[in-house]
Design a protein around this motif. Structure first.
Motif, PDB file in Angstrom:
ATOM      1  N   SER A 244       0.813  -1.225   0.000  1.00  0.00           N
ATOM      2  CA  SER A 244       0.000   0.000   0.000  1.00  0.00           C
ATOM      3  C   SER A 244       0.843   1.270   0.000  1.00  0.00           C
ATOM      4  O   SER A 244       0.358   2.336  -0.346  1.00  0.00           O
ATOM      5  N   ARG A 245       2.119   1.181   0.393  1.00  0.00           N
ATOM      6  CA  ARG A 245       2.987   2.361   0.390  1.00  0.00           C
ATOM      7  C   ARG A 245       3.402   2.786  -1.033  1.00  0.00           C
ATOM      8  O   ARG A 245       3.898   3.886  -1.243  1.00  0.00           O
ATOM      9  N   ASN A 246       3.234   1.885  -1.995  1.00  0.00           N
ATOM     10  CA  ASN A 246       3.655   2.200  -3.350  1.00  0.00           C
ATOM     11  C   ASN A 246       2.522   2.806  -4.177  1.00  0.00           C
ATOM     12  O   ASN A 246       1.365   2.801  -3.757  1.00  0.00           O
ATOM     13  N   MET A 247       2.859   3.302  -5.367  1.00  0.00           N
ATOM     14  CA  MET A 247       1.872   3.969  -6.210  1.00  0.00           C
ATOM     15  C   MET A 247       1.552   3.134  -7.441  1.00  0.00           C
ATOM     16  O   MET A 247       2.453   2.684  -8.153  1.00  0.00           O
ATOM     17  N   ASP A 248       0.239   2.955  -7.700  1.00  0.00           N
ATOM     18  CA  ASP A 248      -0.143   2.185  -8.885  1.00  0.00           C
ATOM     19  C   ASP A 248      -0.058   3.075 -10.132  1.00  0.00           C
ATOM     20  O   ASP A 248       0.214   4.279 -10.038  1.00  0.00           O
ATOM     21  N   ASP A 249      -0.322   2.463 -11.294  1.00  0.00           N
ATOM     22  CA  ASP A 249      -0.123   3.192 -12.563  1.00  0.00           C
ATOM     23  C   ASP A 249      -1.020   4.423 -12.656  1.00  0.00           C
ATOM     24  O   ASP A 249      -0.598   5.477 -13.139  1.00  0.00           O
ATOM     25  N   GLU A 250      -2.263   4.268 -12.190  1.00  0.00           N
ATOM     26  CA  GLU A 250      -3.200   5.397 -12.257  1.00  0.00           C
ATOM     27  C   GLU A 250      -2.662   6.577 -11.435  1.00  0.00           C
ATOM     28  O   GLU A 250      -2.722   7.738 -11.852  1.00  0.00           O
ATOM     29  N   GLN A 251      -2.101   6.264 -10.271  1.00  0.00           N
ATOM     30  CA  GLN A 251      -1.524   7.316  -9.419  1.00  0.00           C
ATOM     31  C   GLN A 251      -0.304   7.959 -10.069  1.00  0.00           C
ATOM     32  O   GLN A 251      -0.135   9.177 -10.029  1.00  0.00           O
ATOM     33  N   LEU A 252       0.548   7.118 -10.660  1.00  0.00           N
ATOM     34  CA  LEU A 252       1.755   7.656 -11.292  1.00  0.00           C
ATOM     35  C   LEU A 252       1.386   8.593 -12.445  1.00  0.00           C
ATOM     36  O   LEU A 252       1.987   9.651 -12.619  1.00  0.00           O
ATOM     37  N   LEU A 253       0.348   8.216 -13.206  1.00  0.00           N
ATOM     38  CA  LEU A 253      -0.076   9.066 -14.324  1.00  0.00           C
ATOM     39  C   LEU A 253      -0.680  10.371 -13.808  1.00  0.00           C
ATOM     40  O   LEU A 253      -0.466  11.439 -14.388  1.00  0.00           O
ATOM     41  N   ALA A 254      -1.409  10.292 -12.683  1.00  0.00           N
ATOM     42  CA  ALA A 254      -1.987  11.516 -12.099  1.00  0.00           C
ATOM     43  C   ALA A 254      -0.885  12.429 -11.578  1.00  0.00           C
ATOM     44  O   ALA A 254      -0.960  13.657 -11.710  1.00  0.00           O
ATOM     45  N   LEU A 255       0.143  11.837 -10.989  1.00  0.00           N
ATOM     46  CA  LEU A 255       1.283  12.623 -10.493  1.00  0.00           C
ATOM     47  C   LEU A 255       1.987  13.319 -11.663  1.00  0.00           C
ATOM     48  O   LEU A 255       2.310  14.508 -11.600  1.00  0.00           O
ATOM     49  N   LYS A 256       2.158  12.586 -12.735  1.00  0.00           N
ATOM     50  CA  LYS A 256       2.794  13.167 -13.927  1.00  0.00           C
ATOM     51  C   LYS A 256       1.984  14.362 -14.439  1.00  0.00           C
ATOM     52  O   LYS A 256       2.539  15.388 -14.827  1.00  0.00           O
ATOM     53  N   LYS A 257       0.668  14.213 -14.420  1.00  0.00           N
ATOM     54  CA  LYS A 257      -0.212  15.272 -14.929  1.00  0.00           C
ATOM     55  C   LYS A 257      -0.024  16.593 -14.161  1.00  0.00           C
ATOM     56  O   LYS A 257      -0.188  17.672 -14.713  1.00  0.00           O
ATOM     57  N   THR A 258       0.346  16.492 -12.882  1.00  0.00           N
ATOM     58  CA  THR A 258       0.588  17.725 -12.115  1.00  0.00           C
ATOM     59  C   THR A 258       1.949  18.327 -12.460  1.00  0.00           C
ATOM     60  O   THR A 258       2.274  19.419 -12.014  1.00  0.00           O
ATOM     61  N   TYR A 349      10.781   1.132 -14.728  1.00  0.00           N
ATOM     62  CA  TYR A 349       9.330   1.003 -14.891  1.00  0.00           C
ATOM     63  C   TYR A 349       8.661   2.380 -14.912  1.00  0.00           C
ATOM     64  O   TYR A 349       7.849   2.689 -15.789  1.00  0.00           O
ATOM     65  N   ALA A 350       9.025   3.213 -13.937  1.00  0.00           N
ATOM     66  CA  ALA A 350       8.409   4.544 -13.837  1.00  0.00           C
ATOM     67  C   ALA A 350       8.786   5.405 -15.034  1.00  0.00           C
ATOM     68  O   ALA A 350       7.946   6.130 -15.582  1.00  0.00           O
ATOM     69  N   VAL A 351      10.035   5.310 -15.462  1.00  0.00           N
ATOM     70  CA  VAL A 351      10.474   6.101 -16.623  1.00  0.00           C
ATOM     71  C   VAL A 351       9.676   5.691 -17.863  1.00  0.00           C
ATOM     72  O   VAL A 351       9.230   6.536 -18.636  1.00  0.00           O
ATOM     73  N   LYS A 352       9.479   4.377 -18.040  1.00  0.00           N
ATOM     74  CA  LYS A 352       8.709   3.912 -19.205  1.00  0.00           C
ATOM     75  C   LYS A 352       7.268   4.414 -19.147  1.00  0.00           C
ATOM     76  O   LYS A 352       6.685   4.792 -20.143  1.00  0.00           O
ATOM     77  N   LEU A 353       6.694   4.408 -17.940  1.00  0.00           N
ATOM     78  CA  LEU A 353       5.274   4.764 -17.810  1.00  0.00           C
ATOM     79  C   LEU A 353       5.042   6.276 -17.878  1.00  0.00           C
ATOM     80  O   LEU A 353       4.130   6.732 -18.556  1.00  0.00           O
ATOM     81  N   ILE A 354       5.846   7.057 -17.145  1.00  0.00           N
ATOM     82  CA  ILE A 354       5.525   8.495 -17.058  1.00  0.00           C
ATOM     83  C   ILE A 354       6.625   9.406 -17.608  1.00  0.00           C
ATOM     84  O   ILE A 354       6.471  10.621 -17.599  1.00  0.00           O
ATOM     85  N   GLY A 355       7.737   8.814 -18.036  1.00  0.00           N
ATOM     86  CA  GLY A 355       8.763   9.628 -18.696  1.00  0.00           C
ATOM     87  C   GLY A 355       9.898  10.032 -17.772  1.00  0.00           C
ATOM     88  O   GLY A 355       9.726  10.144 -16.566  1.00  0.00           O
ATOM     89  N   ILE A 356      11.037  10.284 -18.390  1.00  0.00           N
ATOM     90  CA  ILE A 356      12.279  10.566 -17.668  1.00  0.00           C
ATOM     91  C   ILE A 356      12.192  11.859 -16.842  1.00  0.00           C
ATOM     92  O   ILE A 356      12.932  12.025 -15.868  1.00  0.00           O
ATOM     93  N   ASP A 357      11.261  12.757 -17.173  1.00  0.00           N
ATOM     94  CA  ASP A 357      11.175  14.040 -16.463  1.00  0.00           C
ATOM     95  C   ASP A 357      10.427  13.946 -15.132  1.00  0.00           C
ATOM     96  O   ASP A 357      10.309  14.950 -14.424  1.00  0.00           O
ATOM     97  N   HIS A 358       9.917  12.753 -14.799  1.00  0.00           N
ATOM     98  CA  HIS A 358       9.053  12.660 -13.617  1.00  0.00           C
ATOM     99  C   HIS A 358       9.520  11.624 -12.605  1.00  0.00           C
ATOM    100  O   HIS A 358       8.750  11.157 -11.770  1.00  0.00           O
ATOM    101  N   VAL A 359      10.792  11.261 -12.697  1.00  0.00           N
ATOM    102  CA  VAL A 359      11.315  10.211 -11.819  1.00  0.00           C
ATOM    103  C   VAL A 359      12.607  10.696 -11.150  1.00  0.00           C
ATOM    104  O   VAL A 359      13.404  11.403 -11.780  1.00  0.00           O
ATOM    105  N   GLY A 360      12.772  10.334  -9.879  1.00  0.00           N
ATOM    106  CA  GLY A 360      13.982  10.669  -9.137  1.00  0.00           C
ATOM    107  C   GLY A 360      14.355   9.538  -8.188  1.00  0.00           C
ATOM    108  O   GLY A 360      13.838   8.416  -8.312  1.00  0.00           O
ATOM    109  N   ILE A 361      15.238   9.820  -7.239  1.00  0.00           N
ATOM    110  CA  ILE A 361      15.849   8.761  -6.422  1.00  0.00           C
ATOM    111  C   ILE A 361      15.899   9.159  -4.944  1.00  0.00           C
ATOM    112  O   ILE A 361      16.223  10.301  -4.614  1.00  0.00           O
ATOM    113  N   SER A 362      15.584   8.192  -4.069  1.00  0.00           N
ATOM    114  CA  SER A 362      15.676   8.434  -2.622  1.00  0.00           C
ATOM    115  C   SER A 362      16.078   7.142  -1.919  1.00  0.00           C
ATOM    116  O   SER A 362      15.819   6.046  -2.424  1.00  0.00           O
TER     117      SER A 362
END
Ligand SMILES: [Zn+2]
Length: 421
Positions: A244-258, A349-362
């Motif tokens: 539950s701590r992770n984000m599903d595809d719908e959430q990742l796409l919504a995050l990208k939209k912002t 996975y995240a880069v493929k789904l929402i693009g290189i501009d919306h992914v980082g590292i922690s």
């Protein structure tokens, strides 16, 4: 335990490692989520020394880590634990803990280690400090609980240097539902009325809204409500690790939209769920923990507790414990622990789904994070090396390590200036 991924490079790997080193040197390497205790930031004992924490300045230097967000974390007290958890007295206790941490970072960066590390409040600060050769500290807040019901504290936290804030941690609070509702049920079905005001206030002053630890409904509502890009300061992809701590595809796409960014987290349990241990292995591990007076590993917060107890062992005892674990691994092999490759799979996975501009590292170091291959700040180069092995370019790696998050910081500042007009 460390797995030296760099052991015995083959001759074909040599140019690749050289290239990775050059990139690692050149880009600003920023980790968006590192926990700390104020006790590790005082004048006698602090991160200028090799304290037994995953993050400290010697580790930061040897790993080529340039910048970090120190996290003002306050755990969520539940009403079942304390009836006044969500009343004035509970809020004041949480607030006092947050202030102690804000002050500790100020003291460390302003006095104790001011020649080595400096506090940044803007992306320009980050670049300026980096150019001087000093390390860069930023501040994020994990859990809006200490805001209590005082909306004025959003600006106070901003003035105290907070540049991101998550509405929740584990457990619902006055602002929003936490991801833990998937197990415990819901309180608000998303963001509370006060939480909506807090989001507007964060937009107004220029604090990035962090949706890590939020429930899916809280996160989706935040994405719709926020007038500026949002971030997940330390989460991973639910498609690869269904927690539950992770984000599903719908959430990742919504995050990208912002226009936002997900900072993929190197926390073992969010990177890959491992098969449960055989009864023999479980028993052997439990006996080893008992022998070394280490706490159980199951239950919320236990991993962090376990790691801090482990840290307190003498070097000799710790080595003995690791030897014991190696024996157990040999006798009763378990599912291997998640490693750096599993972690970078989430980045891919995240880069493929929402693009290189919306992914980082922690990393979530000293808060339970760390995986084989990137288990403390001294191993940070391994991440860049794995990215290079997978064909990421310097420009892409720059975005992943800091470019995207700093861009979002700028956009959030810009939106705040517009809103203040
Ligand atoms: Zn966390």
């Amino acid at each position: 335990m460390r797995i030296p991924l760099l052991a015995q490079p083959s001759s074909t790997e040599d140019p690749l490692i050289k290239n990775a080193r050059a990139i690692h040197e050149k880009v600003i390497v920023l980790d968006s989520h590192i926990d700390f205790e104020p006790a590790d930031l005082n004048s006698e004992r602090n991160y200028t020394q090799r304290v037994k924490t995953q993050f400290n300045l010697p580790n930061m230097i040897s790993g080529g880590l340039d910048a970090l967000f120190f996290v003002i974390y306050v755990g969520q007290t539940r009403e079942t634990q304390n009836p006044d958890a969500l009343k004035a007295a509970g809020y004041e206790r949480a607030y006092a803990l947050a202030i102690e941490k804000f002050d500790a970072v100020r003291r460390f960066t302003g006095e104790i280690a001011h020649e080595k590390i400096e506090l940044a409040l803007t992306s320009d600060d980050v670049r300026r400090i980096y150019a001087t050769g000093k390390k860069v500290a930023l501040v994020g807040v994990e859990n809006g609980y200490p805001l209590g019901e005082d909306i004025g504290r959003v600006k106070e936290f901003y003035d105290r240097s907070a540049r991101y804030l998550s509405l929740t941690h584990n457990g619902h609070n006055q602002l929003a539902d936490s991801h833990t509702g998937e197990r415990d049920g819901w309180k608000w079905n998303g963001v509370s009325p006060l939480g909506k005001q807090v989001i507007a206030e964060m937009n107004h002053f220029g604090i990035m809204v962090d949706v890590s630890h939020a429930s899916k409904a809280s996160m989706m509502q935040t994405a719709a409500l926020s007038k500026a890009p949002i971030i997940a300061s330390h989460s991973a992809a639910r498609a690869l690790c269904d927690v539950s701590r992770n984000m599903d595809d719908e959430q990742l796409l919504a995050l990208k939209k912002t226009g936002g960014v997900i900072q993929i987290v190197a926390y073992g349990g969010f990177v890959r769920t491992t098969k449960s241990d055989s009864p023999d292995r479980s028993a052997a591990l439990a006996a080893a923990r008992k022998e070394f007076n280490l706490p159980e590993l199951t239950g919320p917060g236990q991993r962090a507790r376990f790691q801090s107890t482990l840290k307190e062992l003498s070097d000799q005892r710790r080595t003995e414990y690791e030897t014991k674990l190696a024996e157990i691994d040999k006798q009763y092999p378990g599912d291997p622990a998640p490693n750096l490759k599993d972690f970078v799979d989430h980045v891919d996975y995240a880069v493929k789904l929402i693009g290189i501009d919306h992914v980082g590292i922690s990393s979530d170091f000293d808060g339970g994070g760390g995986i084989a291959g990137w288990n403390d700040a001294s191993e940070t180069f391994n991440v860049t090396l794995e990215l290079v092995r997978r064909g990421y370019t310097e420009e892409q790696i720059e975005k992943l390590w800091s470019g995207n998050l700093l861009r979002v910081m700028d956009e959030v500042q810009c939106a705040a200036q517009q809103l203040q007009k």
